[in-house]
Design an enzyme around this catalytic site. Structure first.
Site, PDB file in Angstrom:
ATOM      1  N   ASP A  15     -18.570 157.406  90.076  1.00 31.70           N
ATOM      2  CA  ASP A  15     -19.827 157.724  89.405  1.00 31.70           C
ATOM      3  C   ASP A  15     -20.047 156.630  88.361  1.00 31.70           C
ATOM      4  O   ASP A  15     -19.158 155.806  88.105  1.00 31.70           O
ATOM      5  CB  ASP A  15     -19.716 159.101  88.714  1.00 31.70           C
ATOM      6  CG  ASP A  15     -20.993 159.480  87.958  1.00 31.70           C
ATOM      7  OD1 ASP A  15     -22.088 159.301  88.525  1.00 31.70           O
ATOM      8  OD2 ASP A  15     -20.905 159.925  86.803  1.00 31.70           O
ATOM      9  N   SER A  16     -21.211 156.654  87.752  1.00 31.69           N
ATOM     10  CA  SER A  16     -21.469 155.699  86.665  1.00 31.69           C
ATOM     11  C   SER A  16     -20.634 156.030  85.425  1.00 31.69           C
ATOM     12  O   SER A  16     -20.403 155.175  84.582  1.00 31.69           O
ATOM     13  CB  SER A  16     -22.950 155.728  86.309  1.00 31.69           C
ATOM     14  OG  SER A  16     -23.311 157.050  85.959  1.00 31.69           O
ATOM     15  N   CYS A  76     -22.274 160.358  92.658  1.00 30.56           N
ATOM     16  CA  CYS A  76     -23.387 159.970  91.797  1.00 30.56           C
ATOM     17  C   CYS A  76     -24.645 160.054  92.657  1.00 30.56           C
ATOM     18  O   CYS A  76     -24.718 159.420  93.719  1.00 30.56           O
ATOM     19  CB  CYS A  76     -23.165 158.546  91.306  1.00 30.56           C
ATOM     20  SG  CYS A  76     -24.589 157.845  90.451  1.00 30.56           S
ATOM     21  N   GLU A 115     -23.154 162.131  77.974  1.00 26.56           N
ATOM     22  CA  GLU A 115     -22.274 160.995  77.664  1.00 26.56           C
ATOM     23  C   GLU A 115     -22.002 160.906  76.159  1.00 26.56           C
ATOM     24  O   GLU A 115     -20.942 160.465  75.736  1.00 26.56           O
ATOM     25  CB  GLU A 115     -22.886 159.680  78.178  1.00 26.56           C
ATOM     26  CG  GLU A 115     -22.906 159.557  79.708  1.00 26.56           C
ATOM     27  CD  GLU A 115     -21.547 159.168  80.316  1.00 26.56           C
ATOM     28  OE1 GLU A 115     -20.716 158.552  79.628  1.00 26.56           O
ATOM     29  OE2 GLU A 115     -21.321 159.493  81.506  1.00 26.56           O
ATOM     30  N   CYS A 132     -27.973 165.532  89.721  1.00 26.96           N
ATOM     31  CA  CYS A 132     -27.254 164.491  88.986  1.00 26.96           C
ATOM     32  C   CYS A 132     -25.908 165.111  88.635  1.00 26.96           C
ATOM     33  O   CYS A 132     -25.873 166.258  88.161  1.00 26.96           O
ATOM     34  CB  CYS A 132     -28.009 164.100  87.720  1.00 26.96           C
ATOM     35  SG  CYS A 132     -27.055 162.999  86.648  1.00 26.96           S
ATOM     36  N   HIS A 192     -23.955 164.664  86.330  1.00 28.10           N
ATOM     37  CA  HIS A 192     -23.758 164.974  84.911  1.00 28.10           C
ATOM     38  C   HIS A 192     -24.308 166.373  84.568  1.00 28.10           C
ATOM     39  O   HIS A 192     -23.874 166.988  83.599  1.00 28.10           O
ATOM     40  CB  HIS A 192     -24.496 163.965  84.015  1.00 28.10           C
ATOM     41  CG  HIS A 192     -23.801 162.650  83.839  1.00 28.10           C
ATOM     42  ND1 HIS A 192     -23.675 161.731  84.843  1.00 28.10           N
ATOM     43  CD2 HIS A 192     -23.198 162.105  82.752  1.00 28.10           C
ATOM     44  CE1 HIS A 192     -23.035 160.659  84.371  1.00 28.10           C
ATOM     45  NE2 HIS A 192     -22.744 160.860  83.113  1.00 28.10           N
TER      46      HIS A 192
END
Ligand code: DGL
Length: 280
Positions: free
Chosen positions: A14-15, A77, A167, A199, A201
């Protein structure tokens, strides 16, 4: 004769920390697989980057994982799945799994297995999708759902401020709740039956989103569906439970301490011993 299980690791990326929500599910479902996780923390977020850039990042990350000898890749992701999957598939020989198709299957499955009732009257069934700007503007969810359930209404919305909230570890601030509420206003004014958290996240914000949208909307987190799809994709290559100790090697492209701190806050059960910084 014992079956020659493939003991090579599975790569997942993932990022940033978002893909850990998928990893957590995979660890539960495949307790004896070895995983290598990479968070491209030097370049997070992917969701605001152009398709060409996300494609280039995706291939670079996959090449790194392939050099570690992985037997399969999970693109945990949505942005990389939406923008980078076709290029990645043309580029690599190992099986590759994105998160978009499993997420769509999970949402449609809610209606098909009766978990969600048929709407009253003539109103068509309605699935909403939230994701990063890159994922939503790619149209990947709308296209996949239109193929599966052309008669459903699909509504998509980008929520670009959700990834920084996660984040930055801001999820419990009162201002975060306001921001989530304001972002989701179209789905508060006009609710959808099921909402795909498009997403990786976003599952970290799931309790807040659920609270804001209320019981009219069922949230779909694709992690479980990804685990099922991985089992199908890898077939006999998946290691069956044994007495082995489960092992995950974590890599990031920058700021390992911060990655560990954010991960420990949201997913303490992951027990991250060491995180190594690599240059792709
Ligand atoms: N977690 C990612 C996704 O699923 C990417 C978030 C980002 O880097 O913008 O889309």
């Amino acid at each position: 004769m014992s079956y020659p299980y493939d003991h090579r690791p599975i790569g997942i990326f993932d990022s940033g920390v978002g893909g850990l929500t998928v990893l957590q599910e995979l660890l539960e479902k495949f307790p004896d697989e070895t995983f290598i996780y990479l968070g491209d923390t030097a370049r997070v977020p992917y969701g605001t980057k152009s398709p060409a850039t996300v494609q280039r990042y995706t291939i670079q990350v996959a090449e790194f994982l392939l050099r570690q000898g992985v037997k399969g890749l999970v693109v945990a992701c949505n942005t990389a799945s939406a923008l980078g999957l076709p290029a990645l598939r043309a580029h690599c020989e190992v099986p590759i799994l994105g998160v978009i198709e499993p997420g769509c299957q999970a949402a449609v499955g809610l209606f098909q297995d009766g978990a969600l009732a048929t709407p009253d009257g003539d109103r068509p069934r309605c699935i909403g999708v939230i994701g990063t700007h890159g994922t939503i503007t790619s149209g990947a969810y709308a296209r996949t759902l239109a193929l599966l359930v052309p008669e459903y209404v699909i509504r998509s919305l980008s929520c670009p401020l959700f990834v920084p909230l996660v984040e930055e570890g801001w999820t419990n601030y009162p201002s975060a709740r306001l921001l989530i509420r304001e972002s989701l206003q179209p789905f508060i004014d006009n609710p959808v039956d099921a909402l795909i958290l498009g997403c990786t996240h976003y599952p970290i914000l799931k309790p807040k989103i659920a609270d804001i949208l209320g019981s009219a909307t069922t949230l779909v987190d694709s992690a479980q569906a990804v685990a099922l799809a991985l089992n199908r994709l890898m077939g006999a290559g998946i290691v069956l439970p044994s007495a082995q100790r489960q092992f995950v090697h974590y890599y990031v492209t920058d700021a390992a301490t911060r990655f560990r701190e954010v991960a420990a806050r949201f997913l303490p059960q992951l027990n991250m011993d060491a995180v190594e910084v690599v240059d792709l």
